[in-house]
Design a protein around this motif. Structure first.
Motif, PDB file in Angstrom:
ATOM      1  N   GLY A 179       0.794  -1.224   0.000  1.00 27.90           N
ATOM      2  CA  GLY A 179       0.000   0.000   0.000  1.00 27.90           C
ATOM      3  C   GLY A 179       0.822   1.266   0.000  1.00 27.90           C
ATOM      4  N   GLN A 180       0.323   2.249   0.765  1.00 25.53           N
ATOM      5  CA  GLN A 180       0.970   3.553   0.823  1.00 25.53           C
ATOM      6  C   GLN A 180       2.249   3.487   1.667  1.00 25.53           C
ATOM      7  N   TRP A 181       2.964   4.592   1.631  1.00 22.29           N
ATOM      8  CA  TRP A 181       4.177   4.763   2.433  1.00 22.29           C
ATOM      9  C   TRP A 181       3.919   5.831   3.497  1.00 22.29           C
ATOM     10  N   TYR A 182       4.558   5.685   4.654  1.00 22.26           N
ATOM     11  CA  TYR A 182       4.472   6.739   5.669  1.00 22.26           C
ATOM     12  C   TYR A 182       5.874   7.273   5.961  1.00 22.26           C
ATOM     13  N   LEU A 183       5.918   8.575   6.287  1.00 23.92           N
ATOM     14  CA  LEU A 183       7.182   9.264   6.546  1.00 23.92           C
ATOM     15  C   LEU A 183       7.620   9.077   7.989  1.00 23.92           C
ATOM     16  N   HIS A 184       8.905   8.817   8.179  1.00 23.36           N
ATOM     17  CA  HIS A 184       9.501   8.791   9.519  1.00 23.36           C
ATOM     18  C   HIS A 184      10.916   9.359   9.404  1.00 23.36           C
ATOM     19  N   LEU A 185      11.100  10.570   9.878  1.00 22.15           N
ATOM     20  CA  LEU A 185      12.425  11.189   9.791  1.00 22.15           C
ATOM     21  C   LEU A 185      13.427  10.501  10.712  1.00 22.15           C
ATOM     22  N   PHE A 186      12.921   9.688  11.627  1.00 18.16           N
ATOM     23  CA  PHE A 186      13.801   8.949  12.525  1.00 18.16           C
ATOM     24  C   PHE A 186      13.581   7.455  12.283  1.00 18.16           C
ATOM     25  N   ASP A 187      13.290   6.676  13.290  1.00 16.00           N
ATOM     26  CA  ASP A 187      13.124   5.241  13.091  1.00 16.00           C
ATOM     27  C   ASP A 187      11.758   4.929  12.467  1.00 16.00           C
TER      28      ASP A 187
END
Length: 568
Positions: A179-187
């Protein structure tokens, strides 16, 4: 700048305001490594409460607690699953209330961490978002995006995580399809929130009120320059490290679309209005990796946050000329907006300054030191660390201390890879050792299990054998110990009101560029970062020295030494 004496140039004038936070010394408590009351090897809130007398004896004004909220501990609590509850590792809400009550009874204020850029992937909102469909209100709490490529198999942009690797993770939808992707600037366990969402903004204002109602005196705002991202989430070729510092204020790869966007200031103005509703001068301090300093100062304008960590001294290291420029520019930037300047040398994200300053290049800032790396010179590092500490504690403004620096603790530089926990270590395949070395549990008693940290001898990270001689009970009341140096410095800082004073450079003391000499109220401070010695003026009484002065040479400051002199 105006002249205050024939040879002196004033670079800072004391403000008329006298709020506590303008000159406070604040002690960072990293809960899992401070004191363990139940023997499981992890520090907890009752352990902190039991050792608050240490902070009173030290002479600090407040403590800042790193996160103790309910969390799966992917990033040592900076992945919050419930902002209104205490993780069972650390205790209960009742334990938090007891800590607040005792601290206030002892005259200590309490600042708690707030982590608004991201939640844990176990937060109720994110669990709901993963179960919901693309475009749903649940997903709108986070930054979900369709992937690029023919089948969405590529991440939405090329951003890298601060911890290494890409900053996007793809989810599997309810029907089992990619599916979609989610952003995580860290872990990956720390999904970024969508601060364009009104429900996110309302939720955090409610979280602020929850803790303010319980009596906290303020918040340290984690990644305060984050939260808002550039519109459209454009590609960016740069990389961000944990602590950024650059004299030129440049950002690799051009303007960083992840951080320091204009929209963060609207959020902080709203939060300031919430805090101003409460009595007792409640405060917010920003952890913001922002250059140049005038841009960082925008976070502490009168209607936004009260303080922002000034990492420039920390990243400068042992370099007198650069330190003077940083001090000058820090006062210029913050005085322009009526804010205090803060000073910090160590925290839970960097190699301790007693180790950094003992490296062959004492201006370097490695992300961890391991057994296969060049080892710091422990004796030289501690000598320089003590001198640097007396330098910053004499500066007007607010100072932050990291637990254990008052003991002269070095980093644990021989940790085996098998005991490391920092996600940066794993996400970079070990190329970045990470922050475990500065997070090792404190030594309280030399002859006790775990040096008094835990009644069972258990510790979540192993302690070095050499820490026995640095334990609190060994150093207390020992003339010349680092603990007694800190206690004396904080007492004199308070007695002479150095945190709320003026500052003028004193070039008449020395023209050597490796020497920093300034006057704050009635105290002359001479920091000798060079290899030679410096002669003190004939008048004045030596109040404190970071290293012993030679017999018969009380008016001479040796190398790697800072001296405070009371002027007459």
């Amino acid at each position: 700048m105006t002249s205050t004496a024939p040879d002196r140039v004033r670079v800072h004038t004391a403000p008329a305001d006298a709020q506590w936070w303008r000159s406070a010394v604040i002690y960072q408590v990293y809960p899992r490594s401070f004191a363990d009351s139940d023997g499981d090897g992890i520090g907890d809130l009752p352990g902190i409460t039991a050792h608050l007398d240490h902070l009173v004896e030290l002479g600090v004004d407040a403590l800042w607690l790193s996160p103790f909220y309910r969390s799966p501990q992917v990033d040592a609590g900076y992945d919050v699953a419930d902002y209104r509850d205490v993780d069972p590792l650390f205790g209960t809400l009742a334990d938090a209330d007891a800590l607040l009550e005792r601290a206030h009874r002892l005259g200590l204020r309490v600042i708690v961490d707030l982590v608004p850029n991201h939640t844990s992937d176990e937060h109720a909102w994110f669990r709901a978002a993963r179960a919901a469909a693309p475009g749903s209100p649940e997903r709108a709490h986070y930054l979900f995006r369709d992937g690029r490529g023919e089948h969405g198999e590529l991440p939405p942009n090329n951003w890298e995580s601060v911890f290494g690797g890409r900053a996007w993770t793809r989810v599997t939808e309810a029907d089992g399809t990619p599916g979609q992707w989610y952003l995580h600037l860290f872990d990956a366990g720390q999904p970024d929130l969508n601060w364009e969402n009104a429900e996110v903004r309302a939720e955090f204002e409610d979280v602020l009120r929850f803790w303010l109602d319980r009596g906290v005196d303020g918040f340290r705002v984690d990644v305060a320059h984050g939260m808002v991202k550039a519109e459209g989430l454009p590609d960016w070729s740069g990389h961000v490290a944990m602590i950024e510092g650059d004299e030129q204020g440049t950002v690799p790869g051009g303007t960083n679309p992840m951080f320091d966007q204009e929209g963060v200031h609207e959020i902080f103005r709203a939060w300031r209005r919430v805090l101003d509703e409460y009595p007792g001068e409640r405060v917010m301090v920003a952890e913001a990796w922002v250059d140049p300093l005038p841009r960082l100062a925008r976070y502490v304008r009168p209607d936004e946050l009260h303080q922002a960590f000034n990492f420039d001294v920390l990243v400068t290291g042992w370099d007198a000329a650069r330190l003077r420029r940083v001090i000058d520019s820090s006062f210029a930037a913050n005085d322009a907006v009526g804010a205090p300047t803060t000073w910090v040398l160590s925290n839970h994200d960097v190699v301790r300054h007693a180790s950094r300053l003992g490296l062959p290049d004492p201006t370097s800032r490695p992300n961890g030191i391991g057994p296969d790396d060049v080892q710091p010179d422990a004796e030289l590092g501690l000598r320089r660390a003590r001198a640097a500490t007396l330098l910053v504690l004499a500066l007007p403004g607010s100072a932050y201390l990291y637990q254990g620096e008052e003991l002269g603790l070095p980093d644990h530089t021989s940790l085996d890879p098998s005991v490391r926990t920092d996600p940066a270590f794993f996400r970079t395949g070990g190329t970045e050792l990470g922050r475990d070395g500065c997070r090792v549990p404190l030594p309280w008693r030399a002859d006790a299990p775990a040096y008094g940290f835990s009644p069972t001898g258990a510790t979540w990270l192993p302690q070095p054998d050499e820490w026995a001689r640095l334990a609190v009970d060994v150093q207390r009341d020992q003339a010349g110990s680092t603990l007694e140096l800190y206690r004396a410095a904080l007492r004199l800082r308070r007695d002479h009101a150095l945190g709320s004073g003026d500052l003028s450079w004193a070039p008449e003391v020395s023209t050597d560029p490796t020497v920093l000499a300034f006057v704050d109220r009635d105290v002359l401070v001479v920091a000798n970062l060079g290899e030679g010695s410096v002669q003190l003026p004939d008048d004045g009484h030596v109040l404190l020295s970071s290293a012993p002065l030679a017999a018969g040479a009380e008016r001479t400051v040796p190398a790697a030494t800072t001296v405070w002199v009371e002027l007459r």
